[in-house]
Design a protein around this motif. Structure first.
Motif, PDB file in Angstrom:
ATOM      1  N   GLY A  11       0.845  -1.181   0.000  1.00 43.10           N
ATOM      2  CA  GLY A  11       0.000   0.000   0.000  1.00 43.10           C
ATOM      3  C   GLY A  11       0.884   1.234   0.000  1.00 43.10           C
ATOM      4  O   GLY A  11       2.109   1.155  -0.119  1.00 43.10           O
ATOM      5  N   PHE A  12       0.269   2.409   0.149  1.00 38.60           N
ATOM      6  CA  PHE A  12       1.052   3.643   0.081  1.00 38.60           C
ATOM      7  C   PHE A  12       2.142   3.704   1.146  1.00 38.60           C
ATOM      8  O   PHE A  12       3.263   4.138   0.872  1.00 38.60           O
ATOM      9  CB  PHE A  12       0.128   4.855   0.194  1.00 38.60           C
ATOM     10  N   SER A  13       1.837   3.268   2.360  1.00 42.55           N
ATOM     11  CA  SER A  13       2.858   3.318   3.415  1.00 42.55           C
ATOM     12  C   SER A  13       3.983   2.332   3.130  1.00 42.55           C
ATOM     13  O   SER A  13       5.156   2.633   3.378  1.00 42.55           O
ATOM     14  CB  SER A  13       2.229   3.037   4.785  1.00 42.55           C
ATOM     15  N   GLY A  14       3.639   1.161   2.600  1.00 48.07           N
ATOM     16  CA  GLY A  14       4.669   0.168   2.288  1.00 48.07           C
ATOM     17  C   GLY A  14       5.595   0.620   1.181  1.00 48.07           C
ATOM     18  O   GLY A  14       6.822   0.465   1.265  1.00 48.07           O
ATOM     19  N   MET A  15       5.022   1.203   0.126  1.00 50.70           N
ATOM     20  CA  MET A  15       5.857   1.675  -0.979  1.00 50.70           C
ATOM     21  C   MET A  15       6.708   2.864  -0.559  1.00 50.70           C
ATOM     22  O   MET A  15       7.863   2.999  -0.981  1.00 50.70           O
ATOM     23  CB  MET A  15       4.985   2.029  -2.186  1.00 50.70           C
ATOM     24  N   SER A  16       6.137   3.734   0.265  1.00 49.87           N
ATOM     25  CA  SER A  16       6.904   4.871   0.775  1.00 49.87           C
ATOM     26  C   SER A  16       8.086   4.376   1.601  1.00 49.87           C
ATOM     27  O   SER A  16       9.232   4.809   1.400  1.00 49.87           O
ATOM     28  CB  SER A  16       5.995   5.764   1.623  1.00 49.87           C
ATOM     29  N   ALA A  17       7.820   3.458   2.536  1.00 51.28           N
ATOM     30  CA  ALA A  17       8.897   2.904   3.360  1.00 51.28           C
ATOM     31  C   ALA A  17       9.962   2.243   2.493  1.00 51.28           C
ATOM     32  O   ALA A  17      11.165   2.423   2.718  1.00 51.28           O
ATOM     33  CB  ALA A  17       8.325   1.903   4.362  1.00 51.28           C
ATOM     34  N   ALA A 271      15.550  -6.828   9.385  1.00 51.56           N
ATOM     35  CA  ALA A 271      14.436  -6.079   9.975  1.00 51.56           C
ATOM     36  C   ALA A 271      13.218  -6.181   9.076  1.00 51.56           C
ATOM     37  O   ALA A 271      13.334  -6.476   7.878  1.00 51.56           O
ATOM     38  CB  ALA A 271      14.812  -4.606  10.190  1.00 51.56           C
ATOM     39  N   VAL A 272      12.054  -5.923   9.674  1.00 53.06           N
ATOM     40  CA  VAL A 272      10.779  -6.000   8.946  1.00 53.06           C
ATOM     41  C   VAL A 272       9.956  -4.755   9.231  1.00 53.06           C
ATOM     42  O   VAL A 272       9.848  -4.313  10.383  1.00 53.06           O
ATOM     43  CB  VAL A 272       9.985  -7.259   9.362  1.00 53.06           C
ATOM     44  N   ILE A 273       9.390  -4.176   8.175  1.00 53.63           N
ATOM     45  CA  ILE A 273       8.394  -3.108   8.309  1.00 53.63           C
ATOM     46  C   ILE A 273       7.069  -3.661   7.806  1.00 53.63           C
ATOM     47  O   ILE A 273       6.966  -4.065   6.643  1.00 53.63           O
ATOM     48  CB  ILE A 273       8.780  -1.853   7.503  1.00 53.63           C
ATOM     49  N   THR A 461       3.746   0.353   9.998  1.00 54.45           N
ATOM     50  CA  THR A 461       3.432   1.586   9.283  1.00 54.45           C
ATOM     51  C   THR A 461       2.033   1.471   8.692  1.00 54.45           C
ATOM     52  O   THR A 461       1.492   0.371   8.566  1.00 54.45           O
ATOM     53  CB  THR A 461       4.482   1.856   8.175  1.00 54.45           C
ATOM     54  N   GLY A 462       1.435   2.611   8.367  1.00 56.16           N
ATOM     55  CA  GLY A 462       0.125   2.573   7.735  1.00 56.16           C
ATOM     56  C   GLY A 462      -0.971   3.217   8.555  1.00 56.16           C
ATOM     57  O   GLY A 462      -0.727   3.965   9.508  1.00 56.16           O
ATOM     58  N   GLN A 463      -2.208   2.891   8.213  1.00 54.68           N
ATOM     59  CA  GLN A 463      -3.367   3.624   8.715  1.00 54.68           C
ATOM     60  C   GLN A 463      -3.761   3.295  10.151  1.00 54.68           C
ATOM     61  O   GLN A 463      -4.625   3.953  10.713  1.00 54.68           O
ATOM     62  CB  GLN A 463      -4.555   3.377   7.781  1.00 54.68           C
ATOM     63  N   LEU A 464      -3.127   2.278  10.752  1.00 51.58           N
ATOM     64  CA  LEU A 464      -3.444   1.938  12.140  1.00 51.58           C
ATOM     65  C   LEU A 464      -2.389   2.441  13.117  1.00 51.58           C
ATOM     66  O   LEU A 464      -2.479   2.197  14.312  1.00 51.58           O
ATOM     67  CB  LEU A 464      -3.626   0.427  12.302  1.00 51.58           C
ATOM     68  N   THR A 465      -1.384   3.142  12.597  1.00 52.30           N
ATOM     69  CA  THR A 465      -0.390   3.745  13.473  1.00 52.30           C
ATOM     70  C   THR A 465      -0.233   5.208  13.069  1.00 52.30           C
ATOM     71  O   THR A 465      -1.101   5.771  12.405  1.00 52.30           O
ATOM     72  CB  THR A 465       0.926   2.955  13.427  1.00 52.30           C
ATOM     73  N   VAL A 466       0.836   5.862  13.486  1.00 54.20           N
ATOM     74  CA  VAL A 466       0.989   7.287  13.196  1.00 54.20           C
ATOM     75  C   VAL A 466       1.335   7.513  11.721  1.00 54.20           C
ATOM     76  O   VAL A 466       1.987   6.674  11.100  1.00 54.20           O
ATOM     77  CB  VAL A 466       2.103   7.900  14.091  1.00 54.20           C
ATOM     78  N   PRO A 467       0.882   8.669  11.138  1.00 60.69           N
ATOM     79  CA  PRO A 467       0.031   9.690  11.773  1.00 60.69           C
ATOM     80  C   PRO A 467      -1.465   9.413  11.677  1.00 60.69           C
ATOM     81  O   PRO A 467      -2.246  10.060  12.362  1.00 60.69           O
ATOM     82  CB  PRO A 467       0.399  10.953  11.013  1.00 60.69           C
ATOM     83  N   GLY A 468      -1.914   8.469  10.801  1.00 61.19           N
ATOM     84  CA  GLY A 468      -3.341   8.181  10.744  1.00 61.19           C
ATOM     85  C   GLY A 468      -3.832   7.860   9.351  1.00 61.19           C
ATOM     86  O   GLY A 468      -3.048   7.642   8.429  1.00 61.19           O
ATOM     87  N   ILE A 475       1.665   7.944   3.310  1.00 61.57           N
ATOM     88  CA  ILE A 475       2.974   8.177   2.695  1.00 61.57           C
ATOM     89  C   ILE A 475       3.962   8.673   3.747  1.00 61.57           C
ATOM     90  O   ILE A 475       5.115   8.217   3.810  1.00 61.57           O
ATOM     91  CB  ILE A 475       2.845   9.176   1.529  1.00 61.57           C
ATOM     92  N   ILE A 476       3.503   9.585   4.608  1.00 56.17           N
ATOM     93  CA  ILE A 476       4.351  10.081   5.695  1.00 56.17           C
ATOM     94  C   ILE A 476       4.693   8.958   6.670  1.00 56.17           C
ATOM     95  O   ILE A 476       5.823   8.848   7.155  1.00 56.17           O
ATOM     96  CB  ILE A 476       3.652  11.245   6.418  1.00 56.17           C
ATOM     97  N   SER A 477       3.723   8.099   6.958  1.00 59.64           N
ATOM     98  CA  SER A 477       3.939   6.985   7.878  1.00 59.64           C
ATOM     99  C   SER A 477       5.075   6.083   7.392  1.00 59.64           C
ATOM    100  O   SER A 477       5.910   5.627   8.189  1.00 59.64           O
ATOM    101  CB  SER A 477       2.652   6.168   8.030  1.00 59.64           C
ATOM    102  N   GLY A 478       5.121   5.837   6.091  1.00 54.59           N
ATOM    103  CA  GLY A 478       6.202   5.022   5.537  1.00 54.59           C
ATOM    104  C   GLY A 478       7.560   5.657   5.751  1.00 54.59           C
ATOM    105  O   GLY A 478       8.556   4.970   6.059  1.00 54.59           O
TER     106      GLY A 478
END
Length: 489
Positions: A11-17, A271-273, A461-468, A475-478
């Protein structure tokens, strides 16, 4: 020293990370259970020639998204054409409709015509919202939120009072506007945050600025163009994507992840994200290594689920905009059905997206691509019969608004998506659609932690942690999760 990093989910957080971790010189592997990237933002095509974005359709906060590409030496224009919608959207009431213009000055004029002095009130509101946006989206949201000490700075301390953290959004809006339609219009953006305006801090008036003032945009070819662009950036930095790869278990020894079980094989990583659903990720761990137990998740407030219909209509629909909000019924009644009564709404509100009004690429000639979305309670039964019942109601209201007839008989393609589908496809807790609601008690340090407390090399990372919830926050979360990897010994 270079590390071998696994990212669970694209998802967006995964690709950002993935992009940020790879840029730092690490070996990065992204494992995605589906045959394509994007998570909730996937796209599919039909034999008839329709192209449907499955999830996000509101392109807001364009500066935040542009910042991601700038970090890698790119501009959005390198990957896709982004246009500004005019009108941004239309809002339908029982006796009226409001069309939101592209230009902010025109929006002020509109407010002034609806309510005496509301143009000046809108300017005051937006000046405050701009301040919150600049502080919130630059200082607040980039914190990993390990503890409150991160927020102790002269700038944040000086800003604290102006951020209105302890005022609820509904009360805040009512200070500026009397007209019910204007109040509904100003309250609408926080629905994306997953709770009633009565339970969302006034801080999130920043959403109004990020949407109405900065404009509503659309990538030609569909929202999926953003997914493809982020995948491109990640791969250019060296990340490798593995599709149709399901992570089945996280193996732990001596307080560290040793390997992941993926499609029956074991792969070792430093490590794992996890960009996958937080609750689901924890279930891949032995119980003693989870951050939170089942009781914790049961007590959280999640964003709603949704009933979505992807419809191909075999003729043009007049008088329909790219984005239309159907607000003929009472917002609070619908919200009570979601959060208090946990049932299907009797008088629902819903949203219609018709990207074929803007983009010739998403539907055959003289046809329409119609996406209908109705927010729902999580965890409720969603059989085909009740889905069809609400499809009939939504189409009837589209007909009334557009002065058309028999839209149901003109359906060329139909696919529904609901609570159980979110669970099956994304392991979404209760079938939630957007993540964890941004209530005050679930903001910043009070969100699920971005680091595992018992395993030194597992991050979330993602929608269940910061920032929301939302695309820009994801994208910021990643990026936040990627920064945590830099501190890993």
């Amino acid at each position: 020293m270079s590390k071998k990093i696994a990212i669970i989910g694209s998802g967006f957080s995964g690709m950002s990370a993935a992009a940020y971790v790879a840029k730092a010189g690490n070996e990065v592997h992204v494992f995605e259970k589906h045959p394509q990237p994007g998570g909730r933002a996937r796209q599919f095509s039909t034999e008839q020639g329709y192209v449907f974005d499955m999830g996000p359709s509101w392109y807001w906060m364009p500066d935040i998204i542009e910042n991601f590409f700038a970090d890698f030496g790119h501009k959005i224009a390198d990957f896709f054409e982004l246009i500004s919608l005019n009108p941004q959207f239309e809002m339908i009431f029982t006796d009226d409709k409001i069309s939101i213009p592209q230009r902010y000055e025109d929006l002020k004029d509109l407010f002034g015509r609806i309510e005496i002095g509301a143009d000046h009130q809108l300017e005051r509101f937006m000046q405050s919202a701009k301040f919150k946006y600049e502080v919130g989206m630059q200082d607040f949201v980039n914190k990993p939120c390990h503890n409150w000490l991160e927020f102790i700075s002269p700038k944040i301390a000086k800003s604290a009072f102006k951020l209105d953290l302890l005022t609820n959004f509904r009360t805040y809006v009512a200070k500026y506007f009397t007209d019910k339609k204007l109040r509904a219009l100003m309250e609408f953006p926080v629905i994306f945050l997953g709770a009633s305006p009565k339970n969302i801090p006034a801080l999130y008036s920043l959403m109004n600025y990020g949407g109405y003032a900065l404009g509503t945009h659309y990538p030609i070819g569909g929202f999926y163009q953003l997914v493809l662009a982020m995948q491109n950036v990640s791969e250019n930095e060296g990340a490798v994507f593995h599709f149709d790869h399901t992570v089945e278990k996280i193996n732990v020894a001596d307080g560290k992840i040793t390997s992941l079980a993926i499609n029956g094989k074991h792969y070792e990583f430093d490590a794992v994200i996890a960009s996958s659903d937080y609750h689901h990720t924890e279930k891949l761990l032995p119980k003693e290594f989870r951050n939170y137990d089942e009781k914790y998740w049961q007590q959280r407030t999640f964003t709603p689920s949704c009933l979505i219909y992807y419809l191909g209509i075999n003729e043009s629909i007049p008088n329909l905009k790219h984005h239309t909000l159907f607000f003929e019924n009472d917002l609070d009644e619908h919200i009570d059905c979601i959060y208090s009564e946990k049932k299907w709404p009797e008088k629902p509100l819903f949203y219609a997206c018709c990207p074929s009004k803007t983009d010739v690429n998403v539907a055959p000639k003289n046809c329409e691509n119609l996406f209908l979305l109705m927010p729902l309670a999580t965890g409720i039964d969603d059989g085909e019969e009740i889905r069809e019942k609400y499809l009939q109601e939504m189409l009837l209201r589209v007909e009334q608004h557009t002065r058309t007839n028999n839209l149901f008989s003109k359906i060329d393609y139909k696919k529904s998506y609901c609570v159980s589908d979110f669970v099956a496809d994304y392991n979404a807790y209760g079938g939630n659609a957007y993540g964890l609601a941004n209530t005050l008690k679930q903001t910043a340090v009070w969100k699920p932690k971005i680091r595992n407390k018992k395993i030194s090399n597992l991050f979330y990372t993602g929608q269940l942690t910061v920032p929301g919830p939302g695309v820009p926050p994801s994208i910021i979360s990643g990026k936040i999760a990627a920064n945590e990897i830099h501190h890993l010994k």
